[in-house]
Write a protein that holds these residues in place. Structure first.
Motif, PDB file in Angstrom:
ATOM      1  N   ILE A  10      29.352  31.597  28.908  1.00  0.00           N
ATOM      2  CA  ILE A  10      30.460  30.639  28.955  1.00  0.00           C
ATOM      3  C   ILE A  10      31.760  31.351  28.620  1.00  0.00           C
ATOM      4  O   ILE A  10      31.876  31.989  27.574  1.00  0.00           O
ATOM      5  N   ILE A  17      35.517  22.179  25.206  1.00  0.00           N
ATOM      6  CA  ILE A  17      34.367  22.007  26.098  1.00  0.00           C
ATOM      7  C   ILE A  17      33.466  23.230  26.062  1.00  0.00           C
ATOM      8  O   ILE A  17      32.236  23.112  26.056  1.00  0.00           O
ATOM      9  N   LEU A  21      29.593  23.041  25.136  1.00  0.00           N
ATOM     10  CA  LEU A  21      28.559  23.481  26.071  1.00  0.00           C
ATOM     11  C   LEU A  21      27.612  24.475  25.413  1.00  0.00           C
ATOM     12  O   LEU A  21      26.391  24.402  25.574  1.00  0.00           O
ATOM     13  N   GLU A  24      25.293  22.621  23.005  1.00  0.00           N
ATOM     14  CA  GLU A  24      24.295  21.803  23.696  1.00  0.00           C
ATOM     15  C   GLU A  24      23.266  22.665  24.414  1.00  0.00           C
ATOM     16  O   GLU A  24      22.072  22.344  24.415  1.00  0.00           O
ATOM     17  N   LEU A  25      23.709  23.762  25.014  1.00  0.00           N
ATOM     18  CA  LEU A  25      22.771  24.686  25.653  1.00  0.00           C
ATOM     19  C   LEU A  25      21.803  25.260  24.636  1.00  0.00           C
ATOM     20  O   LEU A  25      20.592  25.348  24.887  1.00  0.00           O
ATOM     21  N   PHE A  83      29.311  29.580  33.205  1.00  0.00           N
ATOM     22  CA  PHE A  83      30.331  28.527  33.212  1.00  0.00           C
ATOM     23  C   PHE A  83      31.718  29.161  33.211  1.00  0.00           C
ATOM     24  O   PHE A  83      32.109  29.801  32.237  1.00  0.00           O
ATOM     25  N   ASN A  85      34.963  28.486  32.518  1.00  0.00           N
ATOM     26  CA  ASN A  85      35.549  27.392  31.748  1.00  0.00           C
ATOM     27  C   ASN A  85      36.914  27.715  31.149  1.00  0.00           C
ATOM     28  O   ASN A  85      37.691  26.803  30.856  1.00  0.00           O
ATOM     29  N   ASP A 213      31.129  16.807  22.714  1.00  0.00           N
ATOM     30  CA  ASP A 213      29.669  16.945  22.770  1.00  0.00           C
ATOM     31  C   ASP A 213      29.050  15.985  23.788  1.00  0.00           C
ATOM     32  O   ASP A 213      28.081  16.345  24.477  1.00  0.00           O
ATOM     33  N   ALA A 216      29.765  17.482  27.224  1.00  0.00           N
ATOM     34  CA  ALA A 216      28.884  18.618  27.504  1.00  0.00           C
ATOM     35  C   ALA A 216      27.497  18.150  27.925  1.00  0.00           C
ATOM     36  O   ALA A 216      26.904  18.704  28.860  1.00  0.00           O
ATOM     37  N   LYS A 217      26.974  17.138  27.260  1.00  0.00           N
ATOM     38  CA  LYS A 217      25.662  16.599  27.637  1.00  0.00           C
ATOM     39  C   LYS A 217      25.679  16.092  29.074  1.00  0.00           C
ATOM     40  O   LYS A 217      24.743  16.356  29.857  1.00  0.00           O
ATOM     41  N   MET A 219      27.637  17.031  31.515  1.00  0.00           N
ATOM     42  CA  MET A 219      27.747  18.165  32.424  1.00  0.00           C
ATOM     43  C   MET A 219      26.392  18.836  32.638  1.00  0.00           C
ATOM     44  O   MET A 219      25.994  19.114  33.776  1.00  0.00           O
ATOM     45  N   LEU A 220      25.676  19.085  31.551  1.00  0.00           N
ATOM     46  CA  LEU A 220      24.383  19.752  31.671  1.00  0.00           C
ATOM     47  C   LEU A 220      23.348  18.859  32.338  1.00  0.00           C
ATOM     48  O   LEU A 220      22.506  19.336  33.100  1.00  0.00           O
TER      49      LEU A 220
END
Length: 269
Positions: A10, A17, A21, A24-25, A83, A85, A213, A216-217, A219-220
Motif C-alpha cells: 500500500i 485510508i 487498509l 484491515e488486510l 494499492f 493510494n 475502517d 476499508a472494509k 473496499m476489500l
C-alpha cells in the motif's frame, strides 16, 4: 479473494485510508508492505498490523521506487495485491491556482501511482495472478469545484486503470478502481491551497464522513467479490458516483476486444 497469506503493498499507508487498509488486510491474514515518506508514522501503523515490511520513500523518486519494488517482491517471493493510494487533495479556485499546484498534485496522485503499478504488472502477469487497487475518488467521476487539479489526477488514474484492466484481462491479474466519497481522514487538512501551502483545517463533510475502517472494509469486500468499480460513499456523493458508474457490459466488451486479438492486430499495423 481470500486475503490470508497474501502480500499486500500500500502506498500512502501512514494515515487515513492507507493505514485503515493495512489494518484491515492484516486482520484478514495478509502480510502487509507499508510505504510512505514518514518512516516513524509508518512504524506506528505497522505496530497495529503484525508482521509487516516498511519501505519508506517518496513515490516521485523513480530510483527509490525501483529499489522498493525489488524489496517488496523479494520479501516473501511476490506481491499479490497492490494499492495505489498515495495522494494529495486540493481546496482552491482554478482562477487563483498556480500551475505548480497542478504539477505537484498530478505528480503524486497520477504519475507516481502509474509508475508504482508499472513496476508490478510484469511481475503479476508473469505469475498469472494478482490484484491492483487504484484509489480514485468520487471527484474522479464528477468534476467537483475547488478541486480541478485533484479531479484531473483522479480522472486520469481511473482512465489508466480502465485501460490497464482491458490489457490485463487475459492475464489473471484483476484491476479494481475505488471511488471513495467523504471519508473521515486528514485529506482536507493536508490539501493544497492556491499557492501550494497546506490548508491546515478540515471540512464538515470530511469530519462527518465514513470512518476510515468502515471504508476499508467496503473496499476489500468489493475486491473480494470481483467488483471492477467500487463506490464507497453515502448520500448525494453515492448518487453522483452511481450516475457515472461504468456498465459491466462495457468492461466485458473491452475484455472481449483483447481476447479477440485487438492489441496484437494494432501492433502489426
Amino acid at each position: 479473494m481470500d486475503y490470508a497469506g497474501k502480500v499486500a503493498w500500500i502506498t500512502g499507508a501512514s494515515s487515513g485510508i492507507g493505514a485503515a487498509l493495512a489494518q484491515e488486510l492484516a486482520a484478514r491474514g495478509a502480510h502487509v508492505v507499508l510505504s510512505g515518506r514518514d518512516e516513524a508514522r509508518l512504524a506506528e501503523v505497522a505496530a497495529t498490523c503484525g508482521e509487516t515490511l516498511i519501505l519508506a520513500f517518496d513515490v516521485r523518486d523513480d530510483a527509490a521506487l525501483a529499489d522498493a519494488t525489488a524489496k517488496a517482491i523479494a520479501w516473501k517471493g511476490g506481491v499479490d495485491i497492490a494499492f495505489a493510494n498515495a495522494g494529495i487533495s486540493q481546496r482552491s479556485r482554478a482562477l487563483k491556482t498556480s500551475m505548480q499546484v497542478y504539477r505537484d498534485i498530478i505528480a503524486v496522485d497520477l504519475t507516481a501511482q502509474i509508475a508504482f503499478s508499472q513496476g508490478l504488472i510484469g511481475h503479476m502477469a508473469e505469475r498469472g495472478s494478482g490484484a491492483l487497487g487504484f484509489i480514485s475518488s468520487i471527484a474522479g467521476k464528477v468534476g467537483v469545484p475547488m478541486r480541478t487539479a485533484y479531479c484531473a489526477a483522479k480522472f486520469g488514474l481511473a482512465g489508466y486503470a480502465d485501460a490497464l484492466r482491458g490489457e490485463l484481462s487475459q492475464s489473471g491479474v484483476s484491476v479494481h478502481t475505488i471511488y471513495p466519497g467523504s471519508v473521515a481522514t486528514g485529506v482536507s487538512r493536508n490539501a493544497l491551497t492556491a499557492d501550494g501551502t497546506k490548508r491546515g483545517r478540515s471540512d464538515k463533510a470530511i469530519d462527518e464522513g465514513i470512518p476510515a475502517d468502515i471504508a476499508a472494509k467496503a473496499m476489500l469486500d468489493g475486491i473480494a467479490a470481483g467488483a471492477r468499480e467500487i463506490i464507497v460513499a453515502e448520500g448525494g456523493e453515492k448518487a453522483m458516483g452511481e450516475l457515472r458508474r461504468t456498465p459491466d457490459a462495457l468492461f466485458d466488451q473491452i475484455a472481449g476486444m483483447v481476447a479477440n486479438g485487438y492489441m496484437d492486430k494494432l501492433e502489426q499495423q
